[in-house]
Design an enzyme around this catalytic site. Structure first.
Site, PDB file in Angstrom:
ATOM      1  N   LYS A  92       0.906  -1.200  -0.007  1.00 44.06           N
ATOM      2  CA  LYS A  92      -0.195   0.085   0.048  1.00 44.06           C
ATOM      3  C   LYS A  92       0.947   1.316   0.008  1.00 44.06           C
ATOM      4  CE  LYS A  92      -3.544   2.538   2.521  1.00 44.06           C
ATOM      5  NZ  LYS A  92      -4.523   2.555   3.549  1.00 44.06           N
TER       6      LYS A  92
ATOM      7  N   LYS B  88      -2.108  -1.698  -4.001  1.00 42.59           N
ATOM      8  CA  LYS B  88      -3.054  -0.444  -3.896  1.00 42.59           C
ATOM      9  C   LYS B  88      -2.040   0.940  -4.025  1.00 42.59           C
ATOM     10  CE  LYS B  88      -5.905   2.073  -0.539  1.00 42.59           C
ATOM     11  NZ  LYS B  88      -6.349   2.259   0.523  1.00 42.59           N
TER      12      LYS B  88
HETATM   13  C1  PBG Z   1      -7.488   3.413   5.296  1.00 45.31           C
HETATM   14  C2  PBG Z   1      -7.542   3.348   3.844  1.00 45.31           C
HETATM   15  C3  PBG Z   1      -7.616   4.429   2.932  1.00 45.31           C
HETATM   16  C4  PBG Z   1      -8.055   3.772   1.642  1.00 45.31           C
HETATM   17  C5  PBG Z   1      -8.389   2.371   2.073  1.00 45.31           C
HETATM   18  N1  PBG Z   1      -8.391   2.363   3.274  1.00 45.31           N
HETATM   19  C6  PBG Z   1      -6.968   5.828   3.116  1.00 45.31           C
HETATM   20  C7  PBG Z   1      -5.748   5.987   3.355  1.00 45.31           C
HETATM   21  O1  PBG Z   1      -4.643   5.161   3.637  1.00 45.31           O
HETATM   22  O2  PBG Z   1      -5.209   7.411   3.490  1.00 45.31           O
HETATM   23  C8  PBG Z   1      -8.154   4.592   0.297  1.00 45.31           C
HETATM   24  C9  PBG Z   1      -9.196   3.751  -0.378  1.00 45.31           C
HETATM   25  C10 PBG Z   1      -9.466   4.545  -1.844  1.00 45.31           C
HETATM   26  O3  PBG Z   1      -8.834   5.892  -2.000  1.00 45.31           O
HETATM   27  O4  PBG Z   1     -10.225   4.431  -2.375  1.00 45.31           O
HETATM   28  N2  PBG Z   1      -6.311   3.601   5.747  1.00 45.31           N
END
Ligand code: PBG
Length: 336
Positions: free
Chosen positions: A204, A257
């Site tokens: 991520k 992601k």
């Molecule tokens: C929570 C999380 C996020 C997303 C999914 N889980 C945001 C972040 O890390 O700031 C993003 C999902 C999206 O942008 O569709 N940590």
């Protein structure tokens, strides 16, 4: 996609690549990547209340919904062929320890139960993180102003257990703390939830493409950013290390992601593990397409299908996308 084989020695004019592109039927036959509705996961945002639906400006077509409407949406998506949803909680009840994340009657827990009641066959995934529940907006607890890894693990594990308790089939930790997959697996097993699967947000990245999501979830960090725990977009090899660690800790599925700017990472993760690989086509990736389509600059259906197909071609088995319901409909229409 493998490189040059012996037959590629043939050359024009004996070889004509266009022969297999002549006509829709031929193209359908030799198509290498077939997107299916079975691969799609629809993210949904749960809020408290009943009959509540609050559109999300930065995510056209998406809304925050109370558990009853989440259940109705899940039922409609399932009927359209989408097998799974991924639930996020949105609440104004925030504190330093993110305690609303692990309440038995919290917003996600209530929504999970409502969906399981309405559509028992649907696979319910939940996002496990603290950022939507902490008053500082970070994904773990702070010690001396810094996100403390080990102090966060217990709260994340407690959150995951509360989701499984409510009926979640898959818990998906997105916090990027080290050791969270192992901590969550141990806690789930200790509480009798050995059947709950873990989808690890393994690679991520600290991405600008989460912007619209943070508006939807009210989860933007109050100070600083997430670069101290999410990955540097410049790093590919590190994604493989992250993934293999999560596999070793007991992940059942792994995720990359965002998706479209990380196709090389998806392909690398696909080659490095036999676990199902999930790609998250995130909020900003969706909103970009929506915005261009609204201006008439792109054909939305063609562009979205092209991007999702590209993500599958790169090696993703499952795609988490705000387009899930549309894509399921488009795929059905294509066959018909
Ligand atoms: C929570 C999380 C996020 C997303 C999914 N889980 C945001 C972040 O890390 O700031 C993003 C999902 C999206 O942008 O569709 N940590």
């Amino acid at each position: 996609m493998e490189g040059t084989r012996i037959e590629a020695r043939a050359a024009f004019p004996q070889l004509r690549m266009r022969r297999l592109r002549a006509g829709a039927t031929m193209r359908r036959m030799v198509r290498e990547t077939r997107l299916s509705a079975d691969q799609l996961v629809l993210p949904l945002f749960a809020i408290e209340g009943r009959g509540a639906r609050v559109p999300i400006d930065a995510l056209p077509g998406q809304a925050r919904m109370s558990p009853d409407l989440i259940a109705a949406t899940a039922r409609r998506a399932y009927a359209a062929g989408v097998p799974a949803i991924l639930l996020f909680g949105v609440t104004y009840r925030k504190d330093a320890a993110g305690s609303a994340a692990y309440e038995a009657d919290g917003v996600v827990q209530t929504a999970v139960a409502a969906v399981k009641d309405a559509v028992p066959e649907m696979v319910v995934m939940t996002d496990v993180c603290l950022c939507g529940y902490t008053d500082h907006g970070h994904c773990g607890v702070l010690v001396d102003g810094e996100v403390h890894n080990d102090a966060s693990l217990e709260l994340l594990a407690r959150t995951a257990v509360s989701h499984a308790e409510a009926g979640a089939d898959v818990v998906a930790p997105s916090d990027m703390m080290d050791g969270r997959v192992g901590a969550i697996r141990a806690a789930l097993d200790a509480e009798g939830h050995e059947g709950a699967a873990i989808l690890a947000y393994s690679a991520k990245y600290a991405s600008a493409f989460y912007g619209p999501f943070r508006e939807a979830a009210g989860s933007a960090p109050g100070h600083g950013d997430r670069r101290g725990y999410q990955m540097d977009p410049a790093n590919g090899r590190e994604a493989l290390r992250e993934t293999l660690l999560d596999v070793a800790e007991g992940a059942d599925m792994v995720m990359v992601k965002p998706a479209a700017a990380y196709l090389d990472v998806i392909a690398g993760v696909r080659a490095a593990t036999d676990l199902p690989v999930v790609a998250y086509h995130v909020s900003g990736e969706y909103s970009m397409l929506k915005a261009a389509a609204e201006r008439g600059w792109l054909d939305e259906r063609l562009a979205a299908t092209e991007v999702l197909t590209g993500i599958a071609r790169a090696g993703a088995d499952l795609l988490i996308t705000y387009y899930a319901e549309d894509a399921a409909r488009w795929l059905r229409e294509e066959v018909a």
